[in-house]
Design a protein around this motif. Structure first.
Motif, PDB file in Angstrom:
ATOM      1  N   LYS A  44     -45.496  17.307 -31.492  1.00 43.03           N
ATOM      2  CA  LYS A  44     -45.460  15.871 -31.210  1.00 43.03           C
ATOM      3  C   LYS A  44     -45.461  15.596 -29.709  1.00 43.03           C
ATOM      4  O   LYS A  44     -46.129  14.682 -29.236  1.00 43.03           O
ATOM      5  CB  LYS A  44     -44.231  15.248 -31.867  1.00 43.03           C
ATOM      6  N   ALA A  45     -44.721  16.393 -28.946  1.00 44.43           N
ATOM      7  CA  ALA A  45     -44.647  16.196 -27.496  1.00 44.43           C
ATOM      8  C   ALA A  45     -46.001  16.425 -26.842  1.00 44.43           C
ATOM      9  O   ALA A  45     -46.443  15.632 -25.999  1.00 44.43           O
ATOM     10  CB  ALA A  45     -43.604  17.121 -26.890  1.00 44.43           C
ATOM     11  N   VAL A  46     -46.692  17.491 -27.226  1.00 48.09           N
ATOM     12  CA  VAL A  46     -48.004  17.779 -26.634  1.00 48.09           C
ATOM     13  C   VAL A  46     -49.012  16.709 -27.012  1.00 48.09           C
ATOM     14  O   VAL A  46     -49.794  16.246 -26.170  1.00 48.09           O
ATOM     15  CB  VAL A  46     -48.490  19.189 -27.058  1.00 48.09           C
ATOM     16  N   GLU A  47     -49.006  16.288 -28.273  1.00 44.45           N
ATOM     17  CA  GLU A  47     -49.960  15.266 -28.709  1.00 44.45           C
ATOM     18  C   GLU A  47     -49.741  13.943 -27.986  1.00 44.45           C
ATOM     19  O   GLU A  47     -50.702  13.275 -27.600  1.00 44.45           O
ATOM     20  CB  GLU A  47     -49.868  15.064 -30.226  1.00 44.45           C
ATOM     21  N   GLN A  48     -48.495  13.554 -27.772  1.00 50.74           N
ATOM     22  CA  GLN A  48     -48.231  12.268 -27.125  1.00 50.74           C
ATOM     23  C   GLN A  48     -48.409  12.317 -25.620  1.00 50.74           C
ATOM     24  O   GLN A  48     -48.927  11.386 -25.030  1.00 50.74           O
ATOM     25  CB  GLN A  48     -46.828  11.776 -27.473  1.00 50.74           C
ATOM     26  N   LEU A  49     -47.990  13.416 -24.985  1.00 53.00           N
ATOM     27  CA  LEU A  49     -48.069  13.479 -23.531  1.00 53.00           C
ATOM     28  C   LEU A  49     -49.488  13.718 -23.017  1.00 53.00           C
ATOM     29  O   LEU A  49     -49.863  13.191 -21.972  1.00 53.00           O
ATOM     30  CB  LEU A  49     -47.139  14.576 -22.998  1.00 53.00           C
ATOM     31  N   PHE A  50     -50.285  14.503 -23.734  1.00 53.97           N
ATOM     32  CA  PHE A  50     -51.617  14.858 -23.252  1.00 53.97           C
ATOM     33  C   PHE A  50     -52.736  14.206 -24.041  1.00 53.97           C
ATOM     34  O   PHE A  50     -53.911  14.425 -23.737  1.00 53.97           O
ATOM     35  CB  PHE A  50     -51.789  16.385 -23.270  1.00 53.97           C
ATOM     36  N   ASP A  51     -52.412  13.421 -25.062  1.00 49.53           N
ATOM     37  CA  ASP A  51     -53.398  12.695 -25.871  1.00 49.53           C
ATOM     38  C   ASP A  51     -54.461  13.638 -26.446  1.00 49.53           C
ATOM     39  O   ASP A  51     -55.661  13.445 -26.261  1.00 49.53           O
ATOM     40  CB  ASP A  51     -54.042  11.578 -25.054  1.00 49.53           C
ATOM     41  N   VAL A  52     -53.998  14.699 -27.109  1.00 48.11           N
ATOM     42  CA  VAL A  52     -54.873  15.667 -27.761  1.00 48.11           C
ATOM     43  C   VAL A  52     -54.403  15.872 -29.192  1.00 48.11           C
ATOM     44  O   VAL A  52     -53.318  15.451 -29.569  1.00 48.11           O
ATOM     45  CB  VAL A  52     -54.876  17.027 -27.020  1.00 48.11           C
ATOM     46  N   LYS A  53     -55.233  16.528 -29.999  1.00 48.18           N
ATOM     47  CA  LYS A  53     -54.890  16.861 -31.371  1.00 48.18           C
ATOM     48  C   LYS A  53     -54.514  18.333 -31.434  1.00 48.18           C
ATOM     49  O   LYS A  53     -55.259  19.191 -30.970  1.00 48.18           O
ATOM     50  CB  LYS A  53     -56.087  16.580 -32.286  1.00 48.18           C
ATOM     51  N   VAL A  54     -53.344  18.645 -31.981  1.00 46.12           N
ATOM     52  CA  VAL A  54     -52.834  20.010 -32.061  1.00 46.12           C
ATOM     53  C   VAL A  54     -53.034  20.540 -33.476  1.00 46.12           C
ATOM     54  O   VAL A  54     -52.656  19.895 -34.449  1.00 46.12           O
ATOM     55  CB  VAL A  54     -51.337  20.048 -31.679  1.00 46.12           C
ATOM     56  N   GLU A  55     -53.634  21.741 -33.582  1.00 40.97           N
ATOM     57  CA  GLU A  55     -53.818  22.376 -34.880  1.00 40.97           C
ATOM     58  C   GLU A  55     -52.569  23.125 -35.315  1.00 40.97           C
ATOM     59  O   GLU A  55     -52.114  22.982 -36.441  1.00 40.97           O
ATOM     60  CB  GLU A  55     -54.996  23.355 -34.836  1.00 40.97           C
ATOM     61  N   SER A  56     -52.031  23.971 -34.415  1.00 41.23           N
ATOM     62  CA  SER A  56     -50.876  24.786 -34.782  1.00 41.23           C
ATOM     63  C   SER A  56     -50.061  25.118 -33.550  1.00 41.23           C
ATOM     64  O   SER A  56     -50.529  25.008 -32.423  1.00 41.23           O
ATOM     65  CB  SER A  56     -51.322  26.079 -35.470  1.00 41.23           C
ATOM     66  N   VAL A  57     -48.817  25.552 -33.808  1.00 39.49           N
ATOM     67  CA  VAL A  57     -47.898  25.948 -32.745  1.00 39.49           C
ATOM     68  C   VAL A  57     -47.258  27.281 -33.135  1.00 39.49           C
ATOM     69  O   VAL A  57     -46.778  27.436 -34.258  1.00 39.49           O
ATOM     70  CB  VAL A  57     -46.792  24.888 -32.526  1.00 39.49           C
ATOM     71  N   GLN A  58     -47.279  28.230 -32.203  1.00 40.80           N
ATOM     72  CA  GLN A  58     -46.577  29.494 -32.390  1.00 40.80           C
ATOM     73  C   GLN A  58     -45.561  29.611 -31.263  1.00 40.80           C
ATOM     74  O   GLN A  58     -45.856  29.264 -30.126  1.00 40.80           O
ATOM     75  CB  GLN A  58     -47.539  30.673 -32.341  1.00 40.80           C
ATOM     76  N   VAL A  59     -44.367  30.101 -31.582  1.00 41.34           N
ATOM     77  CA  VAL A  59     -43.277  30.156 -30.613  1.00 41.34           C
ATOM     78  C   VAL A  59     -42.886  31.607 -30.367  1.00 41.34           C
ATOM     79  O   VAL A  59     -42.837  32.415 -31.299  1.00 41.34           O
ATOM     80  CB  VAL A  59     -42.062  29.345 -31.121  1.00 41.34           C
ATOM     81  N   LEU A  60     -42.603  31.916 -29.104  1.00 45.82           N
ATOM     82  CA  LEU A  60     -42.222  33.263 -28.701  1.00 45.82           C
ATOM     83  C   LEU A  60     -40.954  33.191 -27.870  1.00 45.82           C
ATOM     84  O   LEU A  60     -40.852  32.382 -26.951  1.00 45.82           O
ATOM     85  CB  LEU A  60     -43.342  33.878 -27.857  1.00 45.82           C
ATOM     86  N   ASN A  61     -39.963  34.007 -28.224  1.00 39.91           N
ATOM     87  CA  ASN A  61     -38.741  34.134 -27.428  1.00 39.91           C
ATOM     88  C   ASN A  61     -38.840  35.429 -26.628  1.00 39.91           C
ATOM     89  O   ASN A  61     -38.769  36.512 -27.191  1.00 39.91           O
ATOM     90  CB  ASN A  61     -37.501  34.175 -28.319  1.00 39.91           C
ATOM     91  N   GLN A  62     -39.011  35.296 -25.312  1.00 42.45           N
ATOM     92  CA  GLN A  62     -39.158  36.462 -24.444  1.00 42.45           C
ATOM     93  C   GLN A  62     -37.820  36.760 -23.783  1.00 42.45           C
ATOM     94  O   GLN A  62     -37.254  35.915 -23.099  1.00 42.45           O
ATOM     95  CB  GLN A  62     -40.222  36.194 -23.384  1.00 42.45           C
ATOM     96  N   LYS A  63     -37.316  37.956 -24.004  1.00 43.93           N
ATOM     97  CA  LYS A  63     -36.040  38.367 -23.428  1.00 43.93           C
ATOM     98  C   LYS A  63     -36.218  38.669 -21.945  1.00 43.93           C
ATOM     99  O   LYS A  63     -37.226  39.223 -21.532  1.00 43.93           O
ATOM    100  CB  LYS A  63     -35.490  39.605 -24.136  1.00 43.93           C
ATOM    101  N   GLY A  64     -35.201  38.324 -21.151  1.00 45.89           N
ATOM    102  CA  GLY A  64     -35.244  38.580 -19.717  1.00 45.89           C
ATOM    103  C   GLY A  64     -35.068  40.059 -19.408  1.00 45.89           C
ATOM    104  O   GLY A  64     -34.335  40.767 -20.083  1.00 45.89           O
ATOM    105  N   LYS A  65     -35.761  40.509 -18.373  1.00 48.40           N
ATOM    106  CA  LYS A  65     -35.682  41.912 -17.976  1.00 48.40           C
ATOM    107  C   LYS A  65     -34.400  42.181 -17.191  1.00 48.40           C
ATOM    108  O   LYS A  65     -33.912  41.323 -16.474  1.00 48.40           O
ATOM    109  CB  LYS A  65     -36.855  42.275 -17.075  1.00 48.40           C
ATOM    110  N   THR A  66     -33.913  43.405 -17.309  1.00 49.67           N
ATOM    111  CA  THR A  66     -32.805  43.851 -16.477  1.00 49.67           C
ATOM    112  C   THR A  66     -33.398  44.508 -15.241  1.00 49.67           C
ATOM    113  O   THR A  66     -34.230  45.407 -15.346  1.00 49.67           O
ATOM    114  CB  THR A  66     -31.921  44.856 -17.232  1.00 49.67           C
ATOM    115  N   LYS A  67     -32.985  44.059 -14.069  1.00 52.75           N
ATOM    116  CA  LYS A  67     -33.524  44.555 -12.812  1.00 52.75           C
ATOM    117  C   LYS A  67     -32.410  45.132 -11.964  1.00 52.75           C
ATOM    118  O   LYS A  67     -31.290  44.621 -11.948  1.00 52.75           O
ATOM    119  CB  LYS A  67     -34.208  43.430 -12.039  1.00 52.75           C
ATOM    120  N   ARG A  68     -32.742  46.181 -11.228  1.00 56.17           N
ATOM    121  CA  ARG A  68     -31.776  46.780 -10.307  1.00 56.17           C
ATOM    122  C   ARG A  68     -32.081  46.319  -8.897  1.00 56.17           C
ATOM    123  O   ARG A  68     -33.237  46.274  -8.480  1.00 56.17           O
ATOM    124  CB  ARG A  68     -31.856  48.297 -10.365  1.00 56.17           C
ATOM    125  N   THR A  69     -31.040  45.977  -8.165  1.00 49.51           N
ATOM    126  CA  THR A  69     -31.172  45.591  -6.771  1.00 49.51           C
ATOM    127  C   THR A  69     -30.190  46.391  -5.939  1.00 49.51           C
ATOM    128  O   THR A  69     -29.434  47.210  -6.472  1.00 49.51           O
ATOM    129  CB  THR A  69     -30.885  44.086  -6.577  1.00 49.51           C
TER     130      THR A  69
END
Length: 100
Positions: A44-69
């Motif tokens: 709904k947000a994409v359709e209203q903000l950008f005035d386009v028609k959306v076919e489907s939505v896929q969601v991905l949860n990307q875990k944050g990397k552990t970094k050494r400093t």
């Protein structure tokens, strides 16, 4: 969904080389979204903000990397991404530069 929530769901586009190839091959645009966003809210947000028609939505949860400093170990933030497939004939242009 109220109007305020629509403006809070999308955090911004996720632009990289991989997402550019995804857009060219599958008509999918990638957005960073808030952690509690649902697929219907994103659509709904994409359709209203950008005035386009959306076919489907896929969601991905990307875990944050552990970094050494030098100061020890740290962790990058987790990111939630939404892959939004646009209908045929619709497109979103994030860079609309009109050069004369």
């Amino acid at each position: 969904m109220n109007q305020e929530r629509i403006y809070q769901v999308l955090l911004g586009p996720h632009i990289s080389e991989k997402t550019t190839m995804t857009y060219e091959s599958n008509r999918q645009v990638v957005f960073r979204v808030v952690k509690d966003a649902t697929k219907p809210e994103i659509k709904k947000a994409v359709e209203q903000l950008f005035d386009v028609k959306v076919e489907s939505v896929q969601v991905l949860n990307q875990k944050g990397k552990t970094k050494r400093t030098i100061r020890g170990t740290g962790r990058r933030s987790d990111v939630r991404k939404a892959y939004v497939r646009l209908a045929e004939g619709h497109e979103i242009d994030f860079v609309d530069v009109d050069q004369a």
